[in-house]
Design a protein around this motif. Structure first.
Motif, PDB file in Angstrom:
ATOM      1  N   ASN A   1    -147.932 -49.953  25.899  1.00 34.95           N
ATOM      2  CA  ASN A   1    -148.855 -50.797  26.652  1.00 34.95           C
ATOM      3  C   ASN A   1    -148.778 -50.432  28.132  1.00 34.95           C
ATOM      4  O   ASN A   1    -147.793 -50.713  28.811  1.00 34.95           O
ATOM      5  N   PRO A   2    -149.818 -49.791  28.691  1.00 27.03           N
ATOM      6  CA  PRO A   2    -149.781 -49.357  30.101  1.00 27.03           C
ATOM      7  C   PRO A   2    -149.680 -50.507  31.088  1.00 27.03           C
ATOM      8  O   PRO A   2    -149.208 -50.326  32.204  1.00 27.03           O
ATOM      9  N   THR A   3    -150.098 -51.705  30.691  1.00 33.86           N
ATOM     10  CA  THR A   3    -149.983 -52.842  31.604  1.00 33.86           C
ATOM     11  C   THR A   3    -148.537 -53.278  31.769  1.00 33.86           C
ATOM     12  O   THR A   3    -148.206 -54.001  32.712  1.00 33.86           O
ATOM     13  N   ILE A   4    -147.664 -52.838  30.854  1.00 31.41           N
ATOM     14  CA  ILE A   4    -146.245 -53.187  30.926  1.00 31.41           C
ATOM     15  C   ILE A   4    -145.433 -52.045  31.506  1.00 31.41           C
ATOM     16  O   ILE A   4    -144.610 -52.243  32.405  1.00 31.41           O
ATOM     17  N   VAL A   5    -145.662 -50.827  31.012  1.00 33.86           N
ATOM     18  CA  VAL A   5    -144.854 -49.679  31.447  1.00 33.86           C
ATOM     19  C   VAL A   5    -145.537 -48.861  32.536  1.00 33.86           C
ATOM     20  O   VAL A   5    -144.980 -47.865  33.005  1.00 33.86           O
ATOM     21  N   GLY A   6    -146.744 -49.264  32.911  1.00 31.92           N
ATOM     22  CA  GLY A   6    -147.449 -48.521  33.954  1.00 31.92           C
ATOM     23  C   GLY A   6    -148.030 -47.219  33.429  1.00 31.92           C
ATOM     24  O   GLY A   6    -148.456 -47.132  32.277  1.00 31.92           O
TER      25      GLY A   6
ATOM     26  N   THR B   1    -152.443 -63.994  22.643  1.00 35.06           N
ATOM     27  CA  THR B   1    -151.925 -64.882  21.593  1.00 35.06           C
ATOM     28  C   THR B   1    -151.936 -66.360  21.975  1.00 35.06           C
ATOM     29  O   THR B   1    -151.885 -67.220  21.115  1.00 35.06           O
ATOM     30  N   LYS B   2    -151.967 -66.657  23.285  1.00 31.26           N
ATOM     31  CA  LYS B   2    -151.879 -68.040  23.779  1.00 31.26           C
ATOM     32  C   LYS B   2    -150.600 -68.716  23.285  1.00 31.26           C
ATOM     33  O   LYS B   2    -150.598 -69.892  22.924  1.00 31.26           O
ATOM     34  N   TRP B   3    -149.490 -67.948  23.301  1.00 35.69           N
ATOM     35  CA  TRP B   3    -148.255 -68.488  22.748  1.00 35.69           C
ATOM     36  C   TRP B   3    -147.705 -69.691  23.500  1.00 35.69           C
ATOM     37  O   TRP B   3    -147.005 -70.512  22.894  1.00 35.69           O
TER      38      TRP B   3
ATOM     39  N   SER C   1    -155.913 -52.129  24.435  1.00 35.73           N
ATOM     40  CA  SER C   1    -157.279 -52.307  24.940  1.00 35.73           C
ATOM     41  C   SER C   1    -157.903 -53.610  24.447  1.00 35.73           C
ATOM     42  O   SER C   1    -158.894 -54.076  25.011  1.00 35.73           O
ATOM     43  N   ILE C   2    -157.332 -54.197  23.397  1.00 36.73           N
ATOM     44  CA  ILE C   2    -157.842 -55.464  22.880  1.00 36.73           C
ATOM     45  C   ILE C   2    -157.253 -56.596  23.719  1.00 36.73           C
ATOM     46  O   ILE C   2    -156.071 -56.893  23.641  1.00 36.73           O
ATOM     47  N   LYS C   3    -158.076 -57.196  24.536  1.00 38.88           N
ATOM     48  CA  LYS C   3    -157.601 -58.215  25.468  1.00 38.88           C
ATOM     49  C   LYS C   3    -157.567 -59.607  24.851  1.00 38.88           C
ATOM     50  O   LYS C   3    -156.786 -60.464  25.260  1.00 38.88           O
TER      51      LYS C   3
ATOM     52  N   ALA D   1    -147.282 -59.076  23.112  1.00 41.75           N
ATOM     53  CA  ALA D   1    -148.739 -59.196  23.053  1.00 41.75           C
ATOM     54  C   ALA D   1    -149.310 -59.819  24.318  1.00 41.75           C
ATOM     55  O   ALA D   1    -150.461 -59.559  24.682  1.00 41.75           O
ATOM     56  N   GLY D   2    -148.512 -60.643  24.988  1.00 41.66           N
ATOM     57  CA  GLY D   2    -148.986 -61.280  26.215  1.00 41.66           C
ATOM     58  C   GLY D   2    -149.630 -62.629  25.954  1.00 41.66           C
ATOM     59  O   GLY D   2    -150.072 -62.932  24.840  1.00 41.66           O
TER      60      GLY D   2
END
Length: 524
Positions: A38-43, A382-384, A268-270, A377-378
């Motif tokens: 996940n690029p949003t996590i590892v850049g 998921t709205k965890w 890519s699935i937000k 997942a963020g």
């Protein structure tokens, strides 16, 4: 007839757990690998992203080929003996069916022409291991696994004299299976499309039923636990199109669990698709049963509270951490069955609530699974946090509802019995052996296995031994020889009898118990 049907369902439910026990491991590794990819996590660290995708690529073939996994696993699980050979025959049988079905579709002009595999979606056909065949999903593996097991159990010890002796035993099983498989490959070419329409109708009913369908799923998944048949509820929802279907990057995934993993693995699935129902929230395992424990403790007699802690707190922790609920649930199932119905209703209601609020989480394995799957997942997907908030509400509701019902009807839940709470210790266990003058085994592990086997009526009274997440599942010949008090001395929190099928609740340590029993039976 009813007993035979229930007995058959028990055997199947026990067998299907064999492959299912491995799948959470696969899922957790895929979930964790999604962090690296996940690029949003590892850049923009391409090496980490590649590593994450590389790890996931090694695990996805298992999830994408569950049909053969179930075929081999069920055949092995249902086999009464020579389980390894039954698994090998199941593998052969699966390949025989694929080749024969492909040839029949081709010979009869039913084979759909395609350029890429995704073109086959909606045609009723698919490609498995290079063979274009009728698309039966995991049901193909289940049906073939059962077929192999039935033939195996009937003929695996068949012997022939003289030169034909080579063709006996499990080789004869395969010989018998070949014509059966060829016939099935033809029959399913015509019958399965009709069955598929029925499955589609069931899926449509669940979808149009909305929250009612989710409630029924949650209710049945709990209320059937005493029978062991709850596996027949959550398994098809998790791994077949009954639990939903969704196309991700041109590939279609079936079942709530597979759909969740597929979307989780694609950064890519937000927003997770709202039409897919991830029905194994497991919220009652993390929160609800803590409320139950607190209600039991609050309503217990004062003199019993200290000892009751030793029962409730470890059981609640087991449910919270790893999602194994039986040690706690079975402390009240038989003494207060009315609470079991309330328990099942509340679980269905809260599952429907989280679906209504748009939560798309997975937490069937307790808080450890919950963190492993949902944090990567963020929140947006998921709205965890909503799951956590609703779970805390569930904890409070369970506490007050159970407390009210227990006090209102004076139910004899743990700590409220007329007799003092009795905890069985290692000393009690050894005293029991000494009293009965049982001189078996060379160490404590052998003694435990010997005591369990004897409590089940002895080796000659045991037909099969299996286990699921928390139960030792045994089929015995004579139910009158069962010694429940002794089984509880060995650490069992409950014993369920259904015909000649016995389920002994050991909780997370059941694998260790199963290994000891297997070794004892093999060496004695």
């Amino acid at each position: 007839m009813k007993d035979k049907i229930v007995d058959g369902m028990q055997v199947f439910a026990r067998a299907i757990i064999v492959p299912v026990l491995f799948l959470p491991i696969v899922g957790i590794i895929i979930a964790l690998s999604s962090i690296l990819s996940n690029p949003t996590i590892v850049g923009s660290h391409n090496s980490l992203i590649y590593l994450g995708k590389f790890i996931a690529s090694g695990l996805w073939p298992i999830m994408n080929n569950l049909s053969i996994v179930f075929c081999v696993g069920i055949a092995m699980g249902m086999a009464k003996e020579k389980k390894a050979e039954a698994a090998l025959v199941a593998l052969f049988s699966f390949l025989v069916f694929l080749g024969a079905n492909n040839q029949w579709l081709s010979a009869t002009g039913k084979l759909v022409h395609y350029k890429v595999v995704s073109d086959l979606y909606g045609t009723g056909q698919t490609v498995l291991f290079g063979f274009q065949v009728i698309d039966m999903g995991v049901f193909l593996g289940m049906i073939l696994g059962i077929t192999v097991a039935l033939v195996h159990n009937k003929f695996c010890n068949k012997e022939f004299p003289g030169a034909f002796s080579f063709y006996g035993n499990t080789k004869f099983v395969f010989i018998v299976l070949v014509p059966i498989l060829l016939i099935l490959s033809i029959i399913f070419s015509y019958v399965w499309p009709v069955i598929a329409m029925g499955i589609t109708a069931l899926t449509t009913f669940i979808n149009v039923s909305g929250y009612v369908g989710v409630f029924l799923y949650g209710f049945l998944n709990r209320v059937l636990i005493p029978t062991g048949l709850h596996h027949l509820i959550w398994t098809p929802f998790s791994y077949s199109n009954i639990g939903g279907e969704l196309a991700v990057n041109g590939k279609t995934y079936f079942g709530a669990y597979n759909i969740f993993l597929a979307q989780l693995s694609d950064p890519s699935i937000k927003v997770f698709d709202p039409s897919a129902k991830y029905l194994q929230y497991g919220m009652v395992k993390v929160f609800g049963l803590i409320g139950v424990s607190l209600a039991f403790y609050k309503t217990a007699k004062k003199k019993n509270k200290t000892k009751l802690k030793a029962i409730l707190f470890p059981a609640a922790a087991t449910s919270f951490l790893v999602g194994i609920t039986e040690p706690l649930e079975f402390t009240f199932l038989f003494v207060a069955p009315f609470l079991w119905i309330i328990h099942s209703v509340l679980d269905g209601i809260f599952e429907a609530i989280v679906v209504f609020l748009g939560v798309r989480t997975y937490g069937a394995g307790g808080i450890i699974d919950f963190l492993a799957y949902n944090l990567p997942a963020g929140i947006g997907r998921t709205k965890w946090p909503i799951y956590i908030a609703v779970g805390l509400v569930e904890l409070v509701v369970y506490y007050f509802v159970f407390k009210f019902v227990i006090e209102k009807f004076n139910l004899k839940t743990p700590g409220r019995e007329d007799d003092e709470v009795k905890l069985y210790t290692k000393k009690d266990y050894k005293d029991k052996k000494s009293k009965d003058s049982k001189q078996v085994g060379e160490n404590e592990k052998d003694d435990l296995a010997a005591t369990i086997v004897e409590a089940l009526g002895g080796k000659e009274n045991i037909e099969t031994v299996d286990n699921c997440f928390s139960r030792l599942r045994v089929k015995i010949t004579d139910l009158d020889k069962l010694d429940e008090p002794t089984l509880k001395i060995t650490g069992a929190s409950g014993v369920i009898k259904n015909g000649n099928n016995v389920q002994v609740i050991y909780g997370p340590k059941v694998n260790s118990v199963r290994n000891k029993v297997d070794k004892y039976l093999a060496n004695n």
